[in-house]
Each structure stands twice: as structure tokens, then as C-alpha cells.
Design a protein around this motif. Sequence first.
Motif, short mmCIF file in Angstrom:
data_model
loop_
_atom_site.label_atom_id
_atom_site.label_comp_id
_atom_site.label_asym_id
_atom_site.label_seq_id
_atom_site.Cartn_x
_atom_site.Cartn_y
_atom_site.Cartn_z
N GLY A 83 0.92 -1.29 0.00
CA GLY A 83 -0.05 -0.03 -0.18
C GLY A 83 0.83 1.32 -0.02
N GLN A 84 1.90 1.18 0.81
CA GLN A 84 2.86 2.21 0.86
C GLN A 84 3.37 2.58 -0.63
OE1 GLN A 84 3.46 4.42 3.05
NE2 GLN A 84 5.26 5.61 1.69
N ILE A 85 3.91 1.46 -1.22
CA ILE A 85 4.50 1.70 -2.41
C ILE A 85 3.57 2.27 -3.61
CG2 ILE A 85 5.56 0.63 -4.72
CD1 ILE A 85 7.06 -1.21 -2.71
N SER A 86 2.42 1.50 -3.71
CA SER A 86 1.26 1.93 -4.42
C SER A 86 0.65 3.50 -4.22
CB SER A 86 0.11 0.87 -4.55
OG SER A 86 -0.73 1.43 -5.56
N GLY A 87 0.81 3.83 -3.14
CA GLY A 87 0.39 5.23 -2.62
C GLY A 87 1.18 6.11 -3.04
N VAL A 88 2.25 5.77 -3.25
CA VAL A 88 3.37 6.90 -3.70
C VAL A 88 3.51 6.78 -5.32
CG1 VAL A 88 5.86 7.42 -3.90
CG2 VAL A 88 4.85 6.66 -1.63
N THR A 125 11.32 1.02 5.04
CA THR A 125 11.23 0.91 6.38
C THR A 125 9.84 -0.21 6.18
OG1 THR A 125 12.23 2.89 7.44
CG2 THR A 125 10.62 1.47 8.65
N ARG A 126 9.15 -0.11 5.62
CA ARG A 126 7.86 -0.91 5.59
C ARG A 126 8.28 -2.39 4.96
NH1 ARG A 126 7.27 2.57 7.90
NH2 ARG A 126 5.42 4.10 8.11
N MET A 127 9.18 -2.14 3.88
CA MET A 127 9.68 -3.30 3.25
C MET A 127 10.43 -4.20 4.46
SD MET A 127 8.83 -3.05 0.03
CE MET A 127 9.84 -3.82 -1.12
N ALA A 130 8.24 -5.82 6.75
CA ALA A 130 7.16 -7.06 6.09
C ALA A 130 8.12 -8.20 6.06
CB ALA A 130 6.94 -6.63 4.91
N GLY A 131 9.43 -8.19 6.37
CA GLY A 131 10.21 -9.45 6.16
C GLY A 131 11.22 -9.43 5.09
N TRP A 132 11.44 -8.41 4.38
CA TRP A 132 12.24 -8.48 3.14
C TRP A 132 13.64 -8.35 3.30
CZ3 TRP A 132 11.35 -8.90 -1.90
CH2 TRP A 132 9.77 -8.66 -2.34
N ALA A 139 14.40 -4.30 -3.61
CA ALA A 139 13.00 -4.59 -4.04
C ALA A 139 12.35 -3.40 -4.23
CB ALA A 139 12.08 -5.33 -2.98
N TYR A 140 12.27 -2.44 -3.31
CA TYR A 140 11.79 -1.09 -3.29
C TYR A 140 12.24 -0.40 -4.68
CZ TYR A 140 10.40 3.73 -2.14
OH TYR A 140 9.76 4.86 -2.04
N SER A 141 13.58 -0.37 -4.85
CA SER A 141 13.96 0.26 -6.14
C SER A 141 13.59 -0.43 -7.46
CB SER A 141 15.63 0.32 -6.16
OG SER A 141 16.03 -1.09 -6.38
N VAL A 142 13.09 -1.63 -7.45
CA VAL A 142 12.84 -2.31 -8.73
C VAL A 142 11.34 -1.55 -8.92
CG1 VAL A 142 11.85 -4.32 -9.45
CG2 VAL A 142 14.02 -4.43 -8.50
N ALA A 143 10.47 -1.42 -8.01
CA ALA A 143 9.12 -0.86 -8.39
C ALA A 143 9.48 0.71 -8.58
CB ALA A 143 8.32 -1.22 -6.99
N PHE A 144 10.08 1.22 -7.91
CA PHE A 144 10.36 2.80 -8.04
C PHE A 144 10.80 3.02 -9.50
CE2 PHE A 144 9.93 6.61 -5.70
CZ PHE A 144 10.87 7.49 -6.71
N ASN A 145 11.95 2.29 -10.06
CA ASN A 145 12.61 2.49 -11.25
C ASN A 145 11.84 1.95 -12.27
OD1 ASN A 145 14.87 3.78 -9.78
ND2 ASN A 145 16.06 2.01 -9.87
N THR A 146 11.03 1.10 -12.25
CA THR A 146 10.13 0.59 -13.17
C THR A 146 9.11 1.46 -13.44
OG1 THR A 146 10.65 -2.05 -12.85
CG2 THR A 146 8.60 -1.49 -14.01
N CYS A 147 8.39 2.07 -12.44
CA CYS A 147 7.52 2.90 -12.83
C CYS A 147 7.96 4.29 -13.47
CB CYS A 147 6.88 3.27 -11.53
SG CYS A 147 5.34 4.12 -11.54
#
Length: 231
Positions: A83-88, A125-127, A130-132, A139-147
Motif C-alpha cells: 500500500g505504501q509503494i502503490s500510494g506513492v 522501512t515498511r519493506m 514486512a520481512g524483506w 525490492a523497493y528500487s525495482v518498483a520505483f525505477n520500473t514506474c
Amino acid sequence: MSKAPRRAYRTGLSRDVIVDAAVALTAERGIDGWSMRDLTGRLDTSLSVIYHHVGDRGRVCAAVVDKIYADMALPIEETDWRGQISGVLSPMIDHLARYPGVAAWLLRNGPQTEGLVPVMEAGVTRMIEAGWGDEAAEAYSVAFNTCLGLIALGDQPAGSGESGLTGLQRTIETHPQAGPGAERMRELAARFTGDAAAAARREYCRYALDRVLDGLEARLHALKTAGSAQR
């Protein structure tokens, strides 16, 4: 009659006024489409004044990105990592489309602006929570950079004729081996031409974001499963 020399300063000129003018130029021409001379002309001031209040062009561009992000008021209180990633990233798809080149600037320079640090901190921090584990930042940068990459691609001028999507559609239509699969691709390409192209690009970005997050969820499940097996 001789032209009066440009003033070295202007009453009321401030950092905020300079950055707002640079943001306006970015909306009009893209972040790489204006020069410091354009900015001084817009403000009727001198380069030394801009350097005094903000800095060189690199610092002005960083301030522009900060301002654009501040205007979005991106959420950082979401407790769920997805939700944090999608919300951003979801509102970024619409907002950054108004400022060509900003997504590409971020891909080149990374989150070096002040406004992005709290957003990045909350997301990673949320990642972790969550257990990453050690993969949280990746993982965070993959979503951010893909978008960002898809937004940046949408900023590029579309090719025309045989070199653009119209040419691709024509090639598929006339190719002797084109079947149902190629026809689906032709239909997809057709959505990115014409008056609805901008909306189609944003829809495609959201689709890609959702699929990337699906893949990350599968990876997180695998990490947790492996962790449980080791205990």
C-alpha cells in the motif's frame, strides 16, 4: 533610444519565486528543455541572483523536483508495504506526466532531493518490517525505477509513419505470418496513438506497477517460506 540594462536584482525575488518559475518552465518545455538564460529572462534578473538564492542549474533542477513532489503530498503513513509503494507511485504516474523529463532526471540522479528522503525512508522501512530483510532496498528500487522508466518513456516524442507505432500496426496487418497473437499486439499499439494516447500510457504504467507488485509479493512469500524452513 538605447535599451535599459537588465537589473542585477529584483525586489521581492526569493528562492520560492525562482523555483516556481523553473517549475513553470519545466511544465512548458520539460526539465531538459530550458536553460539558465531562459530562467533569468523569465524573472528579469541576473544569473548571479539565481546562484545566490538557489545555486547552479543542478541545484535548481533538484529544487524543481522537490517542489513537484511537495505538491503531490505523497503519503508516508501507510503501514502495509504494498500500500505504501502503490500510494506513492500511482499518483506519480499522473503528476509527473505534467512535467516532462522529471522521471528521467530521477532515474539519472536518484532520490537526492530533500522531499524524497522521507518517502524513501517510509517505503524501505515498511519493506524491512514486512520481512524483506537484506532485499528491502533492492525490492523497493525495482518498483520505483520500473514506474519511473515507463513514465520517462512516455515523455519521449512518439515516432511517426513507418518508424512509429502506426508503422508497427501496418507491418502486423500486412505480415503473412501474423495471427491472433500479433493481432493482440496491434490492438495494444493502436491504443497508444491518437487523442487517447496519453491516457493509455498512464493506464499501462498502472498495469505494469500492479504486475511488478504481484511479482514482489511472490518473492516475499518465497523469502518467508525459506526462512521458516531454516528454523
